[in-house]
Design an enzyme around this catalytic site. Structure first.
Site, mmCIF file in Angstrom:
data_model
loop_
_atom_site.group_PDB
_atom_site.id
_atom_site.type_symbol
_atom_site.label_atom_id
_atom_site.label_comp_id
_atom_site.label_asym_id
_atom_site.label_seq_id
_atom_site.Cartn_x
_atom_site.Cartn_y
_atom_site.Cartn_z
ATOM 1 N N LYS A 1 72.665 31.845 133.857
ATOM 2 C CA LYS A 1 72.077 32.314 132.592
ATOM 3 C C LYS A 1 72.376 33.792 132.382
ATOM 4 O O LYS A 1 72.845 34.201 131.321
ATOM 5 C CB LYS A 1 70.570 32.094 132.615
ATOM 6 N N ASN A 2 72.126 34.621 133.411
ATOM 7 C CA ASN A 2 72.235 36.065 133.224
ATOM 8 C C ASN A 2 73.667 36.554 133.166
ATOM 9 O O ASN A 2 73.915 37.699 132.795
ATOM 10 C CB ASN A 2 71.441 36.800 134.316
ATOM 11 N N ARG B 1 65.152 38.858 124.354
ATOM 12 C CA ARG B 1 65.412 40.268 124.658
ATOM 13 C C ARG B 1 66.890 40.550 124.897
ATOM 14 O O ARG B 1 67.387 41.607 124.600
ATOM 15 C CB ARG B 1 64.669 40.716 125.905
ATOM 16 N N CYS C 1 57.848 42.453 127.615
ATOM 17 C CA CYS C 1 57.599 41.045 127.928
ATOM 18 C C CYS C 1 56.555 41.024 129.047
ATOM 19 O O CYS C 1 56.042 42.058 129.468
ATOM 20 C CB CYS C 1 58.885 40.347 128.360
ATOM 21 N N ARG D 1 60.028 47.015 129.640
ATOM 22 C CA ARG D 1 61.460 46.790 129.460
ATOM 23 C C ARG D 1 62.092 47.789 128.471
ATOM 24 O O ARG D 1 62.589 47.424 127.411
ATOM 25 C CB ARG D 1 61.727 45.359 128.994
ATOM 26 N N PRO D 2 62.045 49.079 128.761
ATOM 27 C CA PRO D 2 62.647 50.068 127.845
ATOM 28 C C PRO D 2 64.160 49.900 127.754
ATOM 29 O O PRO D 2 64.768 49.228 128.603
ATOM 30 C CB PRO D 2 62.288 51.404 128.495
ATOM 31 N N ILE D 3 64.752 50.492 126.721
ATOM 32 C CA ILE D 3 66.219 50.419 126.590
ATOM 33 C C ILE D 3 66.815 51.825 126.503
ATOM 34 O O ILE D 3 67.947 52.013 126.052
ATOM 35 C CB ILE D 3 66.640 49.596 125.338
ATOM 36 N N ASP D 4 66.063 52.826 126.986
ATOM 37 C CA ASP D 4 66.549 54.209 126.887
ATOM 38 C C ASP D 4 67.899 54.410 127.566
ATOM 39 O O ASP D 4 68.747 55.167 127.070
ATOM 40 C CB ASP D 4 65.505 55.177 127.455
ATOM 41 N N LEU D 5 68.131 53.721 128.696
ATOM 42 C CA LEU D 5 69.403 53.920 129.413
ATOM 43 C C LEU D 5 70.572 53.285 128.647
ATOM 44 O O LEU D 5 71.681 53.818 128.658
ATOM 45 C CB LEU D 5 69.304 53.337 130.825
ATOM 46 N N ASP E 1 64.454 38.731 140.892
ATOM 47 C CA ASP E 1 64.294 37.396 140.292
ATOM 48 C C ASP E 1 64.016 36.329 141.334
ATOM 49 O O ASP E 1 63.765 35.183 140.986
ATOM 50 C CB ASP E 1 65.555 37.002 139.507
ATOM 51 N N ILE F 1 61.283 46.749 141.251
ATOM 52 C CA ILE F 1 62.055 46.811 140.004
ATOM 53 C C ILE F 1 61.162 46.782 138.769
ATOM 54 O O ILE F 1 61.299 47.628 137.879
ATOM 55 C CB ILE F 1 63.082 45.644 139.924
ATOM 56 N N ARG G 1 63.876 28.273 129.583
ATOM 57 C CA ARG G 1 64.783 29.382 129.254
ATOM 58 C C ARG G 1 65.753 29.656 130.393
ATOM 59 O O ARG G 1 66.800 30.269 130.179
ATOM 60 C CB ARG G 1 63.980 30.657 128.995
HETATM 61 C C1 EPZ Z 1 68.339 41.828 133.969
HETATM 62 O O1 EPZ Z 1 67.329 42.374 133.138
HETATM 63 C C2 EPZ Z 1 68.037 40.348 134.086
HETATM 64 N N1 EPZ Z 1 68.086 39.724 132.759
HETATM 65 C C3 EPZ Z 1 66.642 40.156 134.697
HETATM 66 O O2 EPZ Z 1 66.444 38.753 134.875
HETATM 67 C C4 EPZ Z 1 66.620 40.827 136.068
HETATM 68 O O3 EPZ Z 1 65.330 40.715 136.603
HETATM 69 C C5 EPZ Z 1 67.004 42.301 135.933
HETATM 70 O O4 EPZ Z 1 68.296 42.420 135.280
HETATM 71 C C6 EPZ Z 1 67.089 43.012 137.279
HETATM 72 O O5 EPZ Z 1 68.019 42.370 138.088
HETATM 73 C C7 EPZ Z 1 69.302 39.416 132.221
HETATM 74 O O6 EPZ Z 1 70.346 39.657 132.814
HETATM 75 C C8 EPZ Z 1 69.293 38.762 130.872
HETATM 76 P P1 EPZ Z 1 67.359 46.193 134.281
HETATM 77 P P2 EPZ Z 1 67.478 43.908 132.591
HETATM 78 O O7 EPZ Z 1 67.837 46.945 133.096
HETATM 79 O O8 EPZ Z 1 68.906 44.210 132.382
HETATM 80 C C9 EPZ Z 1 64.363 49.825 133.948
HETATM 81 C C10 EPZ Z 1 65.291 36.726 134.741
HETATM 82 O O9 EPZ Z 1 64.230 36.334 135.244
HETATM 83 N N2 EPZ Z 1 65.120 50.196 132.744
HETATM 84 O O10 EPZ Z 1 68.245 46.082 135.481
HETATM 85 O O11 EPZ Z 1 66.541 44.079 131.470
HETATM 86 C C11 EPZ Z 1 63.565 48.545 133.757
HETATM 87 O O12 EPZ Z 1 62.315 48.818 133.151
HETATM 88 C C12 EPZ Z 1 65.377 38.117 134.141
HETATM 89 O O13 EPZ Z 1 66.358 36.059 134.693
HETATM 90 C C13 EPZ Z 1 64.852 51.419 132.124
HETATM 91 O O14 EPZ Z 1 63.990 52.180 132.556
HETATM 92 O O15 EPZ Z 1 66.936 44.715 133.851
HETATM 93 C C14 EPZ Z 1 63.424 48.034 135.150
HETATM 94 O O16 EPZ Z 1 62.334 48.687 135.773
HETATM 95 C C15 EPZ Z 1 64.051 38.863 134.233
HETATM 96 N N3 EPZ Z 1 65.562 51.754 131.014
HETATM 97 C C16 EPZ Z 1 64.721 48.477 135.832
HETATM 98 O O17 EPZ Z 1 65.283 49.501 134.992
HETATM 99 C C17 EPZ Z 1 66.524 50.938 130.489
HETATM 100 O O18 EPZ Z 1 67.166 51.309 129.483
HETATM 101 C C18 EPZ Z 1 65.748 47.382 135.975
HETATM 102 O O19 EPZ Z 1 65.931 46.803 134.710
HETATM 103 C C19 EPZ Z 1 66.776 49.697 131.125
HETATM 104 C C20 EPZ Z 1 66.064 49.356 132.255
#
Ligand code: EPZ
Length: 426
Positions: free
Chosen positions: A22-23, A99, A123, A128-132, A313, A335, A405
């Site tokens: 999926k991911n 998302r 969620c 789940r911020p998107i600042d990065l 996960d 995480i 999902r």
């Molecule tokens: C991906 O989410 C996966 N989803 C998640 O799987 C998985 O848990 C996660 O990576 C970590 O491996 C998909 O690939 C669709 P991150 P993502 O950005 O990309 C922080 C599942 O169950 N962060 O690696 O959203 C964030 O808050 C799902 O299949 C920022 O601060 O995860 C978190 O603490 C759940 N700013 C950490 O980084 C940002 O702009 C890791 O998040 C982005 C993230």
């Protein structure tokens, strides 16, 4: 609304076919925006989020065709053709349901010179911020505006120059958006402390197949030499390492012996290491992973971390398994800020788990009993199914749309190996 009814106690044995990841699929699909030619993705899992993403792509004027829609088909092929982009806006009513839609921001910007995407919002497991995502794209020369809950990214005339970005936190999604932006930039871009998950490698492999020039694939330092245009490609999605790990826990908690057909052991070494420390026998070969559970389960201390560390996960599923270990285990979730939603539901089944912040202490072995429980997020829901398979009596799991999902044909796959599980209308 469907629910699942599980009667625990059966020892699982046999073979479970593992689906496409999926991911990985959710980041491969938007790559079709990067070229006017056809991109064909094989081995796509049959999941609600994949259908949702297809609908979103249609919104942009991308034509899509799905093959393999018969009920007995495992894995589908989707052909996407973004010959013309008729809209560069990802609307709120679609993004709020999924998302991962934020992953169209980078490729749409790279292709169309601008992209407007609704902010995805949080969620159950965190805000789940998107600042990065935004900082990386700005580093490549884009202008970012936030208005009325939407992110608008605009490239300068002449296209994005490209640039360097050092991630303060490892982020899978932000790394994916950055990669899909940089491949069509005018110059060279470099990412430092990028995510190294196998799904990132899958994305890089597709982009390279489309003609992108990327160095350092599989490492945390990536160099992308922008190219003028990308061509179409045909690519098979990698097998789902989290689905495989989830069914490994299901087999182990029942004392079973199950083959995970199609699982790629190399993608899930941290999970395999954890399972072996718990006392699960894990066999690896080129076509799959074999799980056997000869004896008692031992407690272990686990900490989630970015790849190659233990996947966040997998935390909830391993916690269920550790409820049956002889002793106390400590699980640390590094995480996400709220990823213990399964704990109160497991407690209702008799688990003995205490949490303090991002640390959970699981005391075993608990004799789990069936109960009415509720799914909250995708992986928490799977942990309830795993516990139910070893529980005395009947468990009813509601709100299983969370499960649909991320787990293709869950009850069918578990029935294949002898689980007493059925889906009924609520
Ligand atoms: C991906 O989410 C996966 N989803 C998640 O799987 C998985 O848990 C996660 O990576 C970590 O491996 C998909 O690939 C669709 P991150 P993502 O950005 O990309 C922080 C599942 O169950 N962060 O690696 O959203 C964030 O808050 C799902 O299949 C920022 O601060 O995860 C978190 O603490 C759940 N700013 C950490 O980084 C940002 O702009 C890791 O998040 C982005 C993230």
């Amino acid at each position: 609304m469907d629910k699942l009814i599980i009667r625990g106690g059966n020892r699982l044995s046999g073979t479970i076919p593992i689906s496409g990841a999926k991911n990985a699929a959710l980041t491969l699909i938007p790559c079709a925006l990067l070229t006017e030619e056809a991109v064909t993705l094989r081995n796509l899992p049959r999941l609600a989020d994949i259908d949702g993403f297809q609908h979103l792509m249609n919104q942009f004027g991308v034509t899509t065709a799905i093959q393999g829609t018969r009920p007995e088909d495992f894995g589908r092929t989707m052909r996407l053709e973004a010959t013309r982009i008729t809209s560069s806006v990802a609307p709120y009513d679609l993004v709020r349901k999924m998302r991962a839609s934020i992953l169209v921001l980078g490729p749409m910007l790279a292709r169309a010179g601008e992209a407007t995407v609704s902010m995805p919002g949080g969620c159950a497991i965190g805000n789940r911020p998107i600042d990065l995502h935004l900082k990386a794209i700005e580093a490549f020369g884009a202008q970012i505006e936030l208005t009325q809950g939407y992110v608008k990214a605009i490239a300068p005339d002449g296209g994005l120059p490209g640039g360097d970005f050092d991630f303060p936190v490892v982020s899978v999604g932000a790394t994916e958006n950055a990669l899909m932006t940089a491949v069509l930039a005018n110059g060279t871009s470099r990412l430092f402390n990028a995510a190294r998950e196998p799904e990132i490698v899958d994305l890089c492999n597709l982009l390279v197949a489309m003609g992108a020039e990327i160095e350092g694939i599989g490492t945390s330092d990536l160099t992308i030499h922008g190219v003028k245009r990308l061509n179409g490609a045909t690519y098979a999605v990698m097998p789902d390492r989290i689905e495989a790990g989830s069914y490994a826990c299901a087999a182990a908690i029942t004392g079973g012996a199950v083959r995970l057909e199609g699982a790629k052991a190399n993608d899930m070494q941290a999970t395999i290491h954890a399972l072996r420390s718990i006392g699960v026998e894990v066999g690896e070969d080129a076509k799959g992973v074999d799980i056997a559970t000869p004896g008692a389960l031992s407690p272990v201390d686990l900490t989630t971390a970015p790849y190659p560390g233990l996947a966040t996960d997998m935390q909830a599923q391993l916690m269920s398994l550790l409820c049956k270990a002889d002793g106390a285990s400590v699980l640390k979730e590094t995480i996400f800020e709220n990823r213990f939603m399964h704990v109160p539901e497991l407690a209702r089944m008799g688990a003995d788990i205490s949490t303090e912040g991002r640390t959970a202490i699981v005391k075993g072995p608990s004799s789990l009993t069936g109960a009415e429980v509720m799914a909250t997020d995708l992986r928490a829901s799977m942990s309830l199914i795993i516990a139910a398979l070893a529980a005395e009596g009947e468990t009813t799991v509601r709100r299983i749309y969370h499960l649909d999902r991320g787990y293709e044909r869950l009850e069918e796959k578990l029935q294949l190996v002898g689980a007493d599980i059925e889906r009924v209308d609520d």
